[in-house]
Design a protein around this motif. Structure first.
Motif, PDB file in Angstrom:
ATOM      1  N   LYS A 173      52.121  61.242 -50.257  1.00  8.25           N
ATOM      2  CA  LYS A 173      52.652  62.140 -49.249  1.00  8.25           C
ATOM      3  C   LYS A 173      53.194  63.416 -49.908  1.00  8.25           C
ATOM      4  CE  LYS A 173      55.779  61.989 -45.376  1.00  8.25           C
ATOM      5  NZ  LYS A 173      56.802  61.265 -44.639  1.00  8.25           N
ATOM      6  N   ARG A 176      50.355  65.544 -51.044  1.00  3.56           N
ATOM      7  CA  ARG A 176      49.732  66.235 -49.916  1.00  3.56           C
ATOM      8  C   ARG A 176      50.584  67.431 -49.508  1.00  3.56           C
ATOM      9  NH1 ARG A 176      49.437  62.265 -45.753  1.00  3.56           N
ATOM     10  NH2 ARG A 176      47.812  61.229 -46.946  1.00  3.56           N
ATOM     11  N   ALA A 177      51.903  67.265 -49.572  1.00  2.00           N
ATOM     12  CA  ALA A 177      52.793  68.390 -49.258  1.00  2.00           C
ATOM     13  C   ALA A 177      52.592  69.526 -50.267  1.00  2.00           C
ATOM     14  CB  ALA A 177      54.242  67.921 -49.248  1.00  2.00           C
ATOM     15  N   ARG A 179      49.840  70.251 -51.840  1.00  2.00           N
ATOM     16  CA  ARG A 179      48.574  70.923 -51.524  1.00  2.00           C
ATOM     17  C   ARG A 179      48.686  71.734 -50.245  1.00  2.00           C
ATOM     18  NH1 ARG A 179      44.310  67.394 -50.786  1.00  2.00           N
ATOM     19  NH2 ARG A 179      45.757  65.678 -50.479  1.00  2.00           N
ATOM     20  N   ALA A 180      49.526  71.252 -49.310  1.00  3.12           N
ATOM     21  CA  ALA A 180      49.724  72.015 -48.076  1.00  3.12           C
ATOM     22  C   ALA A 180      50.400  73.351 -48.388  1.00  3.12           C
ATOM     23  CB  ALA A 180      50.570  71.207 -47.091  1.00  3.12           C
ATOM     24  N   ALA A 183      47.931  75.624 -49.892  1.00  8.03           N
ATOM     25  CA  ALA A 183      46.929  76.129 -48.954  1.00  8.03           C
ATOM     26  C   ALA A 183      47.516  77.125 -47.972  1.00  8.03           C
ATOM     27  CB  ALA A 183      46.290  74.955 -48.198  1.00  8.03           C
ATOM     28  N   ASN A 184      48.756  76.919 -47.549  1.00  4.45           N
ATOM     29  CA  ASN A 184      49.357  77.825 -46.565  1.00  4.45           C
ATOM     30  C   ASN A 184      50.880  77.720 -46.635  1.00  4.45           C
ATOM     31  OD1 ASN A 184      50.206  79.229 -44.257  1.00  4.45           O
ATOM     32  ND2 ASN A 184      48.282  78.794 -43.211  1.00  4.45           N
ATOM     33  N   SER A 187      52.891  77.990 -43.159  1.00  2.00           N
ATOM     34  CA  SER A 187      52.945  76.966 -42.119  1.00  2.00           C
ATOM     35  C   SER A 187      53.415  75.606 -42.644  1.00  2.00           C
ATOM     36  CB  SER A 187      51.618  76.844 -41.383  1.00  2.00           C
ATOM     37  OG  SER A 187      50.593  76.477 -42.244  1.00  2.00           O
ATOM     38  N   ALA A 188      53.509  75.427 -43.972  1.00  2.00           N
ATOM     39  CA  ALA A 188      53.958  74.127 -44.485  1.00  2.00           C
ATOM     40  C   ALA A 188      55.329  73.710 -43.935  1.00  2.00           C
ATOM     41  CB  ALA A 188      53.953  74.135 -46.010  1.00  2.00           C
ATOM     42  N   PRO A 189      56.325  74.611 -43.880  1.00  2.25           N
ATOM     43  CA  PRO A 189      57.629  74.185 -43.347  1.00  2.25           C
ATOM     44  C   PRO A 189      57.558  73.747 -41.886  1.00  2.25           C
ATOM     45  CG  PRO A 189      57.795  76.364 -44.356  1.00  2.25           C
ATOM     46  CD  PRO A 189      56.355  76.008 -44.347  1.00  2.25           C
ATOM     47  N   LEU A 190      56.571  74.262 -41.146  1.00  2.00           N
ATOM     48  CA  LEU A 190      56.441  73.891 -39.732  1.00  2.00           C
ATOM     49  C   LEU A 190      56.052  72.425 -39.573  1.00  2.00           C
ATOM     50  CD1 LEU A 190      54.584  77.049 -38.382  1.00  2.00           C
ATOM     51  CD2 LEU A 190      57.009  76.511 -38.201  1.00  2.00           C
ATOM     52  N   MET A 191      55.555  71.818 -40.664  1.00  2.00           N
ATOM     53  CA  MET A 191      55.228  70.395 -40.634  1.00  2.00           C
ATOM     54  C   MET A 191      56.460  69.550 -40.940  1.00  2.00           C
ATOM     55  SD  MET A 191      52.008  70.764 -40.116  1.00  2.00           S
ATOM     56  CE  MET A 191      52.218  72.393 -39.431  1.00  2.00           C
ATOM     57  N   GLY A 192      57.560  70.212 -41.300  1.00  2.00           N
ATOM     58  CA  GLY A 192      58.741  69.470 -41.729  1.00  2.00           C
ATOM     59  C   GLY A 192      58.816  69.337 -43.245  1.00  2.00           C
ATOM     60  N   ILE A 193      57.943  70.051 -43.952  1.00  2.10           N
ATOM     61  CA  ILE A 193      57.951  69.981 -45.421  1.00  2.10           C
ATOM     62  C   ILE A 193      59.069  70.877 -45.959  1.00  2.10           C
ATOM     63  CG2 ILE A 193      56.644  70.587 -47.494  1.00  2.10           C
ATOM     64  CD1 ILE A 193      54.089  69.953 -45.849  1.00  2.10           C
ATOM     65  N   ASN A 194      59.921  70.290 -46.782  1.00  3.03           N
ATOM     66  CA  ASN A 194      60.979  71.062 -47.435  1.00  3.03           C
ATOM     67  C   ASN A 194      60.372  71.731 -48.671  1.00  3.03           C
ATOM     68  OD1 ASN A 194      63.153  72.042 -48.817  1.00  3.03           O
ATOM     69  ND2 ASN A 194      64.421  70.229 -48.506  1.00  3.03           N
TER      70      ASN A 194
ATOM     71  N   HIS B  73      61.891  73.588 -41.776  1.00  4.53           N
ATOM     72  CA  HIS B  73      61.517  72.175 -41.950  1.00  4.53           C
ATOM     73  C   HIS B  73      62.481  71.251 -41.220  1.00  4.53           C
ATOM     74  CE1 HIS B  73      64.276  72.645 -45.413  1.00  4.53           C
ATOM     75  NE2 HIS B  73      64.530  71.375 -45.225  1.00  4.53           N
ATOM     76  N   ALA B  76      61.532  71.371 -37.536  1.00  2.03           N
ATOM     77  CA  ALA B  76      60.332  70.563 -37.325  1.00  2.03           C
ATOM     78  C   ALA B  76      60.688  69.088 -37.279  1.00  2.03           C
ATOM     79  CB  ALA B  76      59.315  70.842 -38.430  1.00  2.03           C
ATOM     80  N   PHE B  90      45.558  74.399 -42.760  1.00  2.00           N
ATOM     81  CA  PHE B  90      45.426  74.295 -44.214  1.00  2.00           C
ATOM     82  C   PHE B  90      43.931  74.258 -44.545  1.00  2.00           C
ATOM     83  CE2 PHE B  90      49.426  72.122 -43.049  1.00  2.00           C
ATOM     84  CZ  PHE B  90      50.297  73.020 -43.638  1.00  2.00           C
ATOM     85  N   PHE B 104      53.939  64.649 -40.724  1.00  4.10           N
ATOM     86  CA  PHE B 104      54.646  64.501 -42.008  1.00  4.10           C
ATOM     87  C   PHE B 104      55.990  63.790 -41.857  1.00  4.10           C
ATOM     88  CE2 PHE B 104      57.162  66.086 -45.628  1.00  4.10           C
ATOM     89  CZ  PHE B 104      56.290  65.791 -46.660  1.00  4.10           C
ATOM     90  N   CYS B 105      56.686  64.041 -40.751  1.00  6.23           N
ATOM     91  CA  CYS B 105      58.038  63.494 -40.610  1.00  6.23           C
ATOM     92  C   CYS B 105      58.051  62.134 -39.927  1.00  6.23           C
ATOM     93  CB  CYS B 105      58.911  64.455 -39.813  1.00  6.23           C
ATOM     94  SG  CYS B 105      59.072  66.006 -40.651  1.00  6.23           S
TER      95      CYS B 105
END
Lengths: 302, 241
Positions: A173, A176-177, A179-180, A183-184, A187-194, B73, B76, B90, B104-105
């Protein structure tokens, strides 16, 4: 050169190249996610080598009685401490510059590089330190080539770690974060990625791998010097660029390729030409295939 | 019950004031649209709600909990989900990985079910799961962006110009899906330039001009409003459809 000599040089090159590949991982992963050439990586590699021999020394009689176990403890401690160092570097030298123009953190990374190397030079009095001889120096005859147990161990450890890191990046996981973000970033934080946390993990992972590479180098050559990070860091940078910077398997491919080329260079040319050959490769790659062997075109995102 | 409540939201970029005290709310399961011309502050409002931009002032509450000023984040993670303008998928990752990142969450155990649900909504993505997202057509990329948003199990799904740059027929498909999403009970906050379509999908709307809400009402009211008809629907006074 006879075929067996050629084969021997290839094998030697692969051993050295696997160590360069391990350092190159840090360059390529950090570049992949924040587009920074982290020149401090070469200094972390040197720091790792020195911390490894220091921990081995601190273990005292425990290490002399159980050299292999001592070495394992030394390499783990060195990797953890260097990862902490990488965290500190990211926190102090890069994070405040996150919104600065890209050249600013690059210059900051060069400053960190020279700072760390200078500190090591001052602390050790510029004296080389000697690594313990842990495995038997007697070479094995493997068909047409000879290899020492140490060399085999180095290549196995370095390649296993690179495969493990690649698995981590591709299949977990956190990977993948990473690589996210690569890649972008937007928009990565919009997925909840810190993003900040993932960047920190990437720096620490790169630092830990550099430290292991430093210890492996020390075991291979027996001594470490305060300027080893300069050449080693630049060769590994060449390896990262050659493999395709930002591309994790590319670090391995680039490392092995550079290793083999420089290994041949030492046989065909006088020894002092080795650096010229390595950096000639760097110039040629930048001129003719800047995306490297495995990389995609990066011109649009650089 | 109110899902999202925004009061007095101000967004500034340096000296530029993009949003000048916006009040709006989205009820649970409701589809609400924000209409307005280019530069009216629609995207700034959504980006601010999503945490990409810090509000200069104002409050944002999701299910009664203040979330204004949280980084993206963390917003989200509270399942206020933005599907950004221009899709922002992506490209270098596969369709499957894009969708998994949308979740992801969420706990690992929920992801298979969520994937299956998204593929029910967007069957066209099914055969492309292993493809790199960048190889999809524009319409497929928008479906992927929406699907990625759905993967988060959003409390409120914010959509920023989902029909932008799509062929009319493809845009129709996208609006049909948005209608389905809204009908399934997910609250939707939709920003659109295609006012006619937006008012067909949404139950209620706000009209944003120069960073302020100048008009609000039910979709029927807005469709019948002279100002909306003149400014956004291209009808003159007294025109009939």
């Amino acid at each position: 050169m006879s075929p067996s000599e050629i084969l021997q040089q290839i094998v030697n090159g692969l051993v050295v190249g696997s160590v360069y590949g391990l350092i190159a991982l840090g360059y390529t992963m950090v570049y992949g996610i924040i587009r920074l050439i982290n020149f401090a990586q070469g200094a972390l590699y040197e720091l790792g080598a020195y911390l490894g021999v220091a921990v081995f020394g601190l273990l005292g009689t425990f290490a002399t009685r159980n050299p292999i176990l001592g070495l394992v403890v030394a390499v783990i401690c060195s990797a953890l401490a260097t990862a902490a160092g990488a965290y500190l570097v990211e926190r102090v030298a890069y994070r405040p510059l996150r919104s600065a123009p890209p050249l600013t953190p690059l210059v900051s990374s060069l400053a960190v590089f020279f700072l760390v190397i200078s500190i090591i030079q001052v602390v050790t009095g510029a004296q080389p330190l000697t690594y313990p001889q842990v495995l038997s120096p007697r070479p094995w005859n493997l068909g047409p080539v000879t290899l020492t147990p140490t060399e085999v161990m180095i290549a196995v450890v370095a390649i296993a770690l690179m495969v493990a890191v690649n698995f981590y990046v591709q299949h977990t996981k956190t990977g993948r974060a990473m690589r996210a973000i690569a890649a972008n970033t937007r928009s990565a934080p919009l997925m909840g990625i810190n993003t900040t946390r993932i960047v920190t993990i990437t720096f620490m992972l790169g630092g830990a791998m550099a430290a292991v590479a430093g210890v492996l180098f020390g075991i291979n050559y027996g001594t470490v010097t305060y300027n080893m990070g300069e050449f080693g860091g630049l060769v590994a940078f060449t390896a990262a660029v050659l493999g395709g910077i930002g591309n994790v398997p590319g670090a391995l491919v680039g490392g092995l390729t550079v290793g083999v080329f420089s290994s041949f260079a030492t046989v065909v040319l006088p020894n002092q030409w080795q650096e010229a050959v390595v950096f000639g490769i760097l110039i040629a790659v930048l001129a003719f295939r800047p995306q490297g062997i495995l990389g995609e075109r990066v011109a649009d995102r650089a | 019950m109110t899902a999202l409540e925004v009061r007095g939201l101000v967004v500034t970029y340096g000296a530029i004031r993009a949003v000048e005290g916006v009040d709006l709310h989205v009820d649970e399961g409701e589809c609400v649209t924000i209409l307005g011309a280019n530069g009216a502050g629609k995207s700034s409002t959504l980006n601010c709600l999503a945490g990409l931009v810090r509000p200069a002032s104002g409050t944002v509450e999701l299910d009664g909990n203040p979330i204004g000023g949280l980084p993206a984040h963390q917003v989200a993670r509270r399942r206020l989900t933005l599907v950004p303008e221009g899709r922002q998928i992506f490209s270098a990752l596969t369709v499957r990985e894009n969708l998994l990142l949308g979740g992801f969450c969420r706990p690992q155990g929920e992801l298979d079910g969520a994937l299956a649900h998204v593929l029910e909504v967007f069957p066209a993505l099914s055969p492309r799961m292993g493809s790199l997202a960048g190889t999809l057509s524009g319409g497929e990329q928008q479906m992927l962006a929406l699907g990625r948003g759905l993967m988060a199990a959003p409390r409120v799904l914010m959509l920023d110009e989902p029909s932008l740059g799509l062929a009319p027929l493809v845009a129709d498909q996208i609006f049909a899906v948005i209608q389905e999403i809204a009908a399934s009970g997910i609250a939707v906050l939709l920003v659109e330039q295609n006012v006619h379509r937006a008012l067909q999908v949404a139950a209620r709307g706000y009209v944003l001009e120069l960073g302020r809400i100048v008009l609000e009402g039910s979709a029927t009211q807005l469709l019948g409003d002279d100002h909306v008809r003149m400014a956004y629907l291209g009808h003159g006074l007294g025109d009939d459809e």
